[in-house]
Design an enzyme around this catalytic site. Structure first.
Site, PDB file in Angstrom:
ATOM      1  N   GLU A  85       0.838  -1.207   0.000  1.00  0.00           N
ATOM      2  CA  GLU A  85       0.000   0.000   0.000  1.00  0.00           C
ATOM      3  C   GLU A  85       0.869   1.252   0.000  1.00  0.00           C
ATOM      4  O   GLU A  85       1.651   1.482   0.931  1.00  0.00           O
ATOM      5  CB  GLU A  85      -0.918  -0.004   1.232  1.00  0.00           C
ATOM      6  CG  GLU A  85      -1.915   1.140   1.210  1.00  0.00           C
ATOM      7  CD  GLU A  85      -2.883   1.101   2.394  1.00  0.00           C
ATOM      8  OE1 GLU A  85      -3.212   0.005   2.885  1.00  0.00           O
ATOM      9  OE2 GLU A  85      -3.309   2.194   2.816  1.00  0.00           O
ATOM     10  N   LYS A 279      -7.259  -0.767  11.637  1.00  0.00           N
ATOM     11  CA  LYS A 279      -6.622  -1.240  10.387  1.00  0.00           C
ATOM     12  C   LYS A 279      -5.393  -0.385  10.088  1.00  0.00           C
ATOM     13  O   LYS A 279      -4.360  -0.869   9.631  1.00  0.00           O
ATOM     14  CB  LYS A 279      -7.635  -1.185   9.233  1.00  0.00           C
ATOM     15  CG  LYS A 279      -7.152  -1.826   7.944  1.00  0.00           C
ATOM     16  CD  LYS A 279      -6.447  -0.879   7.004  1.00  0.00           C
ATOM     17  CE  LYS A 279      -6.035  -1.555   5.717  1.00  0.00           C
ATOM     18  NZ  LYS A 279      -5.228  -0.692   4.852  1.00  0.00           N
ATOM     19  N   ASP A 295       4.061 -14.338  11.342  1.00  0.00           N
ATOM     20  CA  ASP A 295       2.733 -14.719  10.850  1.00  0.00           C
ATOM     21  C   ASP A 295       1.743 -13.579  11.121  1.00  0.00           C
ATOM     22  O   ASP A 295       1.208 -13.459  12.223  1.00  0.00           O
ATOM     23  CB  ASP A 295       2.319 -16.004  11.582  1.00  0.00           C
ATOM     24  CG  ASP A 295       0.968 -16.520  11.167  1.00  0.00           C
ATOM     25  OD1 ASP A 295       0.220 -15.783  10.486  1.00  0.00           O
ATOM     26  OD2 ASP A 295       0.647 -17.662  11.532  1.00  0.00           O
ATOM     27  N   HIS A 391      -2.171  10.175  -0.015  1.00  0.00           N
ATOM     28  CA  HIS A 391      -2.369   8.840  -0.562  1.00  0.00           C
ATOM     29  C   HIS A 391      -2.264   8.849  -2.080  1.00  0.00           C
ATOM     30  O   HIS A 391      -1.549   8.061  -2.671  1.00  0.00           O
ATOM     31  CB  HIS A 391      -3.780   8.392  -0.156  1.00  0.00           C
ATOM     32  CG  HIS A 391      -3.902   6.939   0.050  1.00  0.00           C
ATOM     33  ND1 HIS A 391      -3.523   6.335   1.214  1.00  0.00           N
ATOM     34  CD2 HIS A 391      -4.352   5.956  -0.753  1.00  0.00           C
ATOM     35  CE1 HIS A 391      -3.741   5.051   1.122  1.00  0.00           C
ATOM     36  NE2 HIS A 391      -4.253   4.795  -0.069  1.00  0.00           N
TER      37      HIS A 391
HETATM   38  C1  MEV Z   1      -5.649   3.114   5.185  1.00  0.00           C
HETATM   39  O1  MEV Z   1      -4.908   1.991   4.826  1.00  0.00           O
HETATM   40  C2  MEV Z   1      -5.651   3.303   6.678  1.00  0.00           C
HETATM   41  C3  MEV Z   1      -6.560   4.419   7.195  1.00  0.00           C
HETATM   42  O2  MEV Z   1      -7.876   4.238   6.723  1.00  0.00           O
HETATM   43  C4  MEV Z   1      -6.515   4.344   8.710  1.00  0.00           C
HETATM   44  C5  MEV Z   1      -7.491   5.266   9.394  1.00  0.00           C
HETATM   45  O3  MEV Z   1      -8.535   5.606   8.807  1.00  0.00           O
HETATM   46  O4  MEV Z   1      -7.223   5.598  10.561  1.00  0.00           O
HETATM   47  C6  MEV Z   1      -6.093   5.770   6.706  1.00  0.00           C
END
Ligand code: MEV
Length: 435
Positions: A85, A279, A295, A391
């Site tokens: 990513e 995430k 892992d 991003h």
């Molecule tokens: C993207 O991989 C991760 C985010 O969505 C985490 C978040 O929203 O805190 C940017």
């Protein structure tokens, strides 16, 4: 659509590719070319990678990147990260750079206990199974000596074994609940071998225990396996700085520090936000775990289960107290720096060497710090410019690569999109225009 095949695993690698490309592709030659293009010309390396799994036909590359300037417990690390990513590594590096100037990360391992269970069914009296357990417990340890000897010499081994009565949840269901210290190994093989030995000893010793009607068939072993829920294999990482210093980082944002705190509060009360918030933490955790041969599926399972105790919520906490912004994360991280692929995969060895061959405790601290940095970077973007700006900038290269641009075209695209919104369609339009 593919088609049924018998004996696929017995085919040679070339035969596998031949069958697969003929079956699944209209242009089998070009698929074959791509698959074989990723073979390594070094036969030793290729064989090594082929044998990590079964039915291998090619290698799957992921970027191996470095996030430098991580100051953790007064020591500087350049952290290897493996992730596809775009912007994750850049975000981690940017956060690390800021926190290096503000005292760095403090990290501490709270506990490193791992667990596993032998799940079994017993329909008799509880008193009998409890007495049998007391009788057999020393044998469970004794009969596993062959497996535990080496681990004990390194300071680990079986901590304890308990009998757990689960009959109120499921008729006749009990567990042998074992806790382990696996020192620098993740220890999955060690734990599972111990558990399978416990299970055998537990069944085989019944005839040594004289009780009328209590026989081998009285106990039905269902399974023996470690648990990836590791709430007692816990590491904490934190950062802290003056609110005024933090606010200087985003001078255009009003109440930046308070907004960060609010963002964490939202993740604590709303599951939709909490999962995405966590995430973001796992972007960093998994990337270091993969680079160091750990892992990441086990980590994901354990971390999300930990976050959902009571109610699913944020893994990080942020508070402002006495003019200080305090930000921390607590994560259950069962990893290893020996065993598994750590001694096998050349890039994993390099990753560990970049980290100065850490102990598993030290690696737990590094992973938690990177997770916290990642969370900080994501929240910083989210409460200020939004996530898409950074991003999509990182993503611009990926979009351009799809159009197979020349270096010159790439350069002019980067200049053109410097202050513009980047999207697939805007890049496509730009490429068409300059061509
Ligand atoms: C993207 O991989 C991760 C985010 O969505 C985490 C978040 O929203 O805190 C940017």
């Amino acid at each position: 659509m593919s088609e049924e095949i018998k004996g696929f695993s017995k085919l040679s690698k070339d035969e596998k590719i031949e069958w697969l490309t003929k079956t699944c592709f209209r242009d089998s030659n070009s698929a074959k070319k791509i698959l074989t293009q990723y073979w390594n010309s070094n036969n030793y390396l290729q064989k090594l990678h082929d044998e990590f799994s079964e039915n291998t036909i090619s290698n799957y590359y992921l970027p191996f990147a470095i996030a430098p300037n991580f100051l953790i417990n007064e020591k500087i690390y350049s952290v290897p990260m493996t992730i596809e990513e775009s912007s994750v590594v850049a975000a981690a590096s940017k956060a690390a750079k800021f926190w290096m100037k503000h005292g760095g990360f403090k990290a501490d391992v709270i506990n490193e206990e791992k667990t596993g269970q032998v799940h079994f069914i017993f329909h008799g009296e509880k008193k009998i199974i409890s007495e049998y357990f007391d009788f057999v417990k020393p044998l469970l340890f004794k009969n596993s000596r062959q497996i535990t000897k080496k681990m004990e010499s390194r300071g680990g081994g079986i901590n304890d074994i308990q009998l757990i009565d689960k009959t109120s949840d499921l008729k006749g269901y009990y567990q042998l609940f074992a806790t382990f210290n696996t020192v620098d190994a993740m220890g999955a093989n060690f734990i599972n071998s111990c558990l399978e030995k416990f299970s055998k000893t537990f069944s085989d010793s019944i005839n040594k225990f004289n009780r009328v009607g209590f026989k081998k068939e009285s106990i039905e072993i269902i399974m023996s396996i470690l648990s990836n829920f590791v709430p007692n294999c816990l590491v904490e990482a934190s950062v802290a700085c003056n609110v005024s210093d933090l606010n200087k980082l985003e001078p255009k944002s009003k109440n930046f520090a308070q907004k960060l705190v609010k963002a964490v509060e939202i993740a604590n009360i709303d599951i939709h936000r909490a999962v995405t918030h966590n995430k973001g933490i796992m972007n960093g955790v998994d990337a270091v775990a993969i680079a160091t041969g750990n892992d990441f599926r086990a980590l994901e399972a354990g971390v999300h289960a930990y976050a959902s105790q009571g109610k699913y919520k944020s893994l990080s906490e942020a508070i402002i107290k006495d003019g200080m912004f305090n930000f921390r994360v607590k994560l259950p991280i069962a990893i290893g720096t020996v065993g598994g692929v750590t001694n096998l995969h050349p890039l994993v060895k390099i990753a560990l060497e970049i980290l100065q061959n850490p102990s598993s405790k030290e690696l737990m601290k590094i992973i938690a710090s990177v997770g916290l940095a990642q969370n900080f970077a994501a929240l910083r973007s989210l409460v200020t410019s939004g996530i898409q700006k950074g991003h999509m900038k990182m993503h611009l290269s990926n979009i351009l690569n799809k159009f197979e641009v020349s270096e010159k075209e790439k350069k002019s695209a980067f200049t053109y999109f410097k202050n513009k919104i980047i999207s697939n369609s805007s890049v496509e339009k730009f490429i068409k225009k300059i061509r």
